[in-house]
Design a protein around this motif. Sequence first.
Motif, PDB file in Angstrom:
ATOM      1  N   LEU A 191       0.845  -1.191   0.000  1.00 57.00           N
ATOM      2  CA  LEU A 191       0.000   0.000   0.000  1.00 57.00           C
ATOM      3  C   LEU A 191       0.882   1.242   0.000  1.00 57.00           C
ATOM      4  CD1 LEU A 191      -2.644  -1.122   2.655  1.00 57.00           C
ATOM      5  CD2 LEU A 191      -2.858  -1.140   0.159  1.00 57.00           C
ATOM      6  N   VAL A 192       0.625   2.163  -0.953  1.00 61.33           N
ATOM      7  CA  VAL A 192       1.422   3.378  -1.065  1.00 61.33           C
ATOM      8  C   VAL A 192       0.490   4.581  -1.242  1.00 61.33           C
ATOM      9  CG1 VAL A 192       3.416   2.204  -2.063  1.00 61.33           C
ATOM     10  CG2 VAL A 192       1.637   3.106  -3.570  1.00 61.33           C
ATOM     11  N   ARG A 193       1.082   5.753  -1.059  1.00 57.04           N
ATOM     12  CA  ARG A 193       0.373   7.007  -1.348  1.00 57.04           C
ATOM     13  C   ARG A 193       1.388   7.981  -1.891  1.00 57.04           C
ATOM     14  NH1 ARG A 193       2.308  10.185   2.597  1.00 57.04           N
ATOM     15  NH2 ARG A 193       2.487   9.388   4.729  1.00 57.04           N
ATOM     16  N   ASP A 194       0.919   9.108  -2.390  1.00 51.12           N
ATOM     17  CA  ASP A 194       1.832  10.128  -2.880  1.00 51.12           C
ATOM     18  C   ASP A 194       2.686  10.667  -1.735  1.00 51.12           C
ATOM     19  OD1 ASP A 194       0.852   9.874  -5.411  1.00 51.12           O
ATOM     20  OD2 ASP A 194      -0.576  11.534  -5.239  1.00 51.12           O
ATOM     21  N   ASP A 199       7.822  13.078   5.068  1.00 52.44           N
ATOM     22  CA  ASP A 199       7.872  11.616   5.150  1.00 52.44           C
ATOM     23  C   ASP A 199       9.324  11.152   5.251  1.00 52.44           C
ATOM     24  OD1 ASP A 199       5.171  11.371   5.033  1.00 52.44           O
ATOM     25  OD2 ASP A 199       5.081  10.909   2.888  1.00 52.44           O
ATOM     26  N   PRO A 200       9.614  10.166   6.115  1.00 56.01           N
ATOM     27  CA  PRO A 200      10.989   9.663   6.226  1.00 56.01           C
ATOM     28  C   PRO A 200      11.464   9.087   4.886  1.00 56.01           C
ATOM     29  CG  PRO A 200       9.637   8.877   8.050  1.00 56.01           C
ATOM     30  CD  PRO A 200       8.697   9.497   7.049  1.00 56.01           C
ATOM     31  N   PRO A 201      12.711   9.344   4.512  1.00 59.70           N
ATOM     32  CA  PRO A 201      13.221   8.812   3.236  1.00 59.70           C
ATOM     33  C   PRO A 201      13.163   7.297   3.144  1.00 59.70           C
ATOM     34  CG  PRO A 201      14.670  10.529   4.093  1.00 59.70           C
ATOM     35  CD  PRO A 201      13.674  10.250   5.164  1.00 59.70           C
ATOM     36  N   ALA A 210      10.401   5.438  -9.507  1.00 54.16           N
ATOM     37  CA  ALA A 210      11.123   5.483 -10.781  1.00 54.16           C
ATOM     38  C   ALA A 210      10.195   5.169 -11.947  1.00 54.16           C
ATOM     39  CB  ALA A 210      12.289   4.498 -10.733  1.00 54.16           C
ATOM     40  N   ARG A 211       9.268   4.231 -11.714  1.00 50.82           N
ATOM     41  CA  ARG A 211       8.351   3.882 -12.809  1.00 50.82           C
ATOM     42  C   ARG A 211       7.343   4.998 -13.098  1.00 50.82           C
ATOM     43  NH1 ARG A 211       8.152  -1.379 -10.378  1.00 50.82           N
ATOM     44  NH2 ARG A 211       6.103  -0.891  -9.481  1.00 50.82           N
ATOM     45  N   GLU A 212       6.836   5.635 -12.030  1.00 54.01           N
ATOM     46  CA  GLU A 212       5.768   6.626 -12.219  1.00 54.01           C
ATOM     47  C   GLU A 212       6.292   8.049 -12.271  1.00 54.01           C
ATOM     48  OE1 GLU A 212       2.539   6.190  -9.572  1.00 54.01           O
ATOM     49  OE2 GLU A 212       2.249   4.037  -9.972  1.00 54.01           O
ATOM     50  N   GLN A 213       7.604   8.199 -12.098  1.00 55.99           N
ATOM     51  CA  GLN A 213       8.245   9.508 -12.185  1.00 55.99           C
ATOM     52  C   GLN A 213       7.738  10.487 -11.123  1.00 55.99           C
ATOM     53  OE1 GLN A 213      10.872  10.199 -14.379  1.00 55.99           O
ATOM     54  NE2 GLN A 213      10.687   7.965 -14.567  1.00 55.99           N
ATOM     55  N   LYS A 214       7.309   9.985  -9.988  1.00 60.77           N
ATOM     56  CA  LYS A 214       6.963  10.833  -8.855  1.00 60.77           C
ATOM     57  C   LYS A 214       7.112  10.008  -7.576  1.00 60.77           C
ATOM     58  CE  LYS A 214       1.941  10.066  -9.070  1.00 60.77           C
ATOM     59  NZ  LYS A 214       0.626  10.735  -9.107  1.00 60.77           N
ATOM     60  N   LEU A 215       7.397  10.708  -6.494  1.00 61.05           N
ATOM     61  CA  LEU A 215       7.692  10.015  -5.245  1.00 61.05           C
ATOM     62  C   LEU A 215       6.440   9.370  -4.656  1.00 61.05           C
ATOM     63  CD1 LEU A 215      10.126  12.528  -3.509  1.00 61.05           C
ATOM     64  CD2 LEU A 215      10.687  10.445  -4.763  1.00 61.05           C
ATOM     65  N   LYS A 216       6.633   8.152  -4.141  1.00 61.21           N
ATOM     66  CA  LYS A 216       5.569   7.409  -3.488  1.00 61.21           C
ATOM     67  C   LYS A 216       6.064   6.984  -2.107  1.00 61.21           C
ATOM     68  CE  LYS A 216       2.361   7.128  -6.738  1.00 61.21           C
ATOM     69  NZ  LYS A 216       0.941   7.542  -6.533  1.00 61.21           N
ATOM     70  N   ARG A 218       5.494   4.495   1.285  1.00 62.26           N
ATOM     71  CA  ARG A 218       4.860   3.275   1.792  1.00 62.26           C
ATOM     72  C   ARG A 218       4.014   3.618   3.018  1.00 62.26           C
ATOM     73  NH1 ARG A 218       7.832  -1.147  -0.070  1.00 62.26           N
ATOM     74  NH2 ARG A 218       9.797  -0.595  -1.066  1.00 62.26           N
ATOM     75  N   LEU A 219       2.937   2.853   3.190  1.00 62.38           N
ATOM     76  CA  LEU A 219       2.107   3.030   4.373  1.00 62.38           C
ATOM     77  C   LEU A 219       2.650   2.278   5.576  1.00 62.38           C
ATOM     78  CD1 LEU A 219      -1.505   2.904   2.915  1.00 62.38           C
ATOM     79  CD2 LEU A 219      -0.044   4.873   3.348  1.00 62.38           C
TER      80      LEU A 219
END
Length: 387
Positions: A191-194, A199-201, A210-216, A218-219
Amino acid sequence: MKLRRFLFLGLWILSLAAITNYGGTVSYGFFYGVTMIPVVSLVYMVCVYARFKIYQEIGSRNMVCGQPERYLFVLQNEDYFAFTSVSVRLYADFSYVEEMPGDVEYELLPGDRFSFETRMVCRYRGEYEVGVKEVVVTDFFRLFRLRYRNPGTVKALVSPRVVALTELKSIGEFQALLRREILGGTEMDVLVRDYREGDPPRQIHWKLAAREQKLKTRLRIGEEKEGIALFCDMKRYDRERERNLPLENKMLEVLLALGFFFAGKDAGFSVYYSQNGLVKNRVRGMKDFDAFYREMDGVIFREEEDLHGTLEQAMSGGNLWMSKLVFFVLHDLDEQIMEVTGRLAAEGTMVVIYAVTDSSQEEYVRQGSERRKIMTVPTEAALEGVL
């Protein structure tokens, strides 16, 4: 032998009655003759004890469990009188000798020599005595039997063997999942969110980013799992060597078989165990396996080792949480073990528990799940087809 003793006792009583009631040269001669028989027998046995020679040697004192080693065994009469009814008993609890005659009684005339060159096999890892354990001497009249320990015993230092496995039966049920997550280099869905500022690195899902070209983000923490971990219990559960040697040997055998299997596939793994404190060893492939084997050969099982404390150390350091697949080599399963491994499985780690024991573990085996496999390994079982 008991029958002979009763007959001799009857003769002695009869000779005693003869000299009491009749007297005479014949009666006294018969009495003294019967009385001297046990004396002569005991003197003979003392001479054999003092003069009889046994020679034995093994090809190498450093042996590997299950691998035959050359064994030379010689009985020799170097005295001036004959030895009759001499037999030997071998150590049979932890080792055996191939093609060795059973309970054979030897008669050796002066200068006679019986030589056997065969092979010896040690069953368990450890240091213990092998070869001839004791000598059994029977007198000419077969009235008495003397057993004495062989003064020239041989000690073998036995290393654990490495079993080459062609497959792991224990991971068959989630083989496809393993292939995708470990060998394929991908990981399970999480489960992920934008990403949100702050948020901790370490919670960032870098592959998905890398696939979606924006940071995600983890929950849940700890989903970035890597590689394989092996955990082995080093507690000694019994003071009797007849019980602890087979158990400890099989536990190391399981651990080395797993390590050799993954090292042969160039799959690195981490090993966790206790030697008066948590020890961690990283094996990166076959190039590190020899050092890993030597380390396992030198471990000591101790009664004071704390399985639960060692496991909590490994868990609190985050080491086991970061593994995709964790193998536990244990002997004593309990609810605390089941709770800890259940948490690992709930967090996405694939768990395999090997209970090395001859007792039934059906109660715990039934608690297995899609991500937690529980299997029993008998102490005398062949590992191929069991693991």
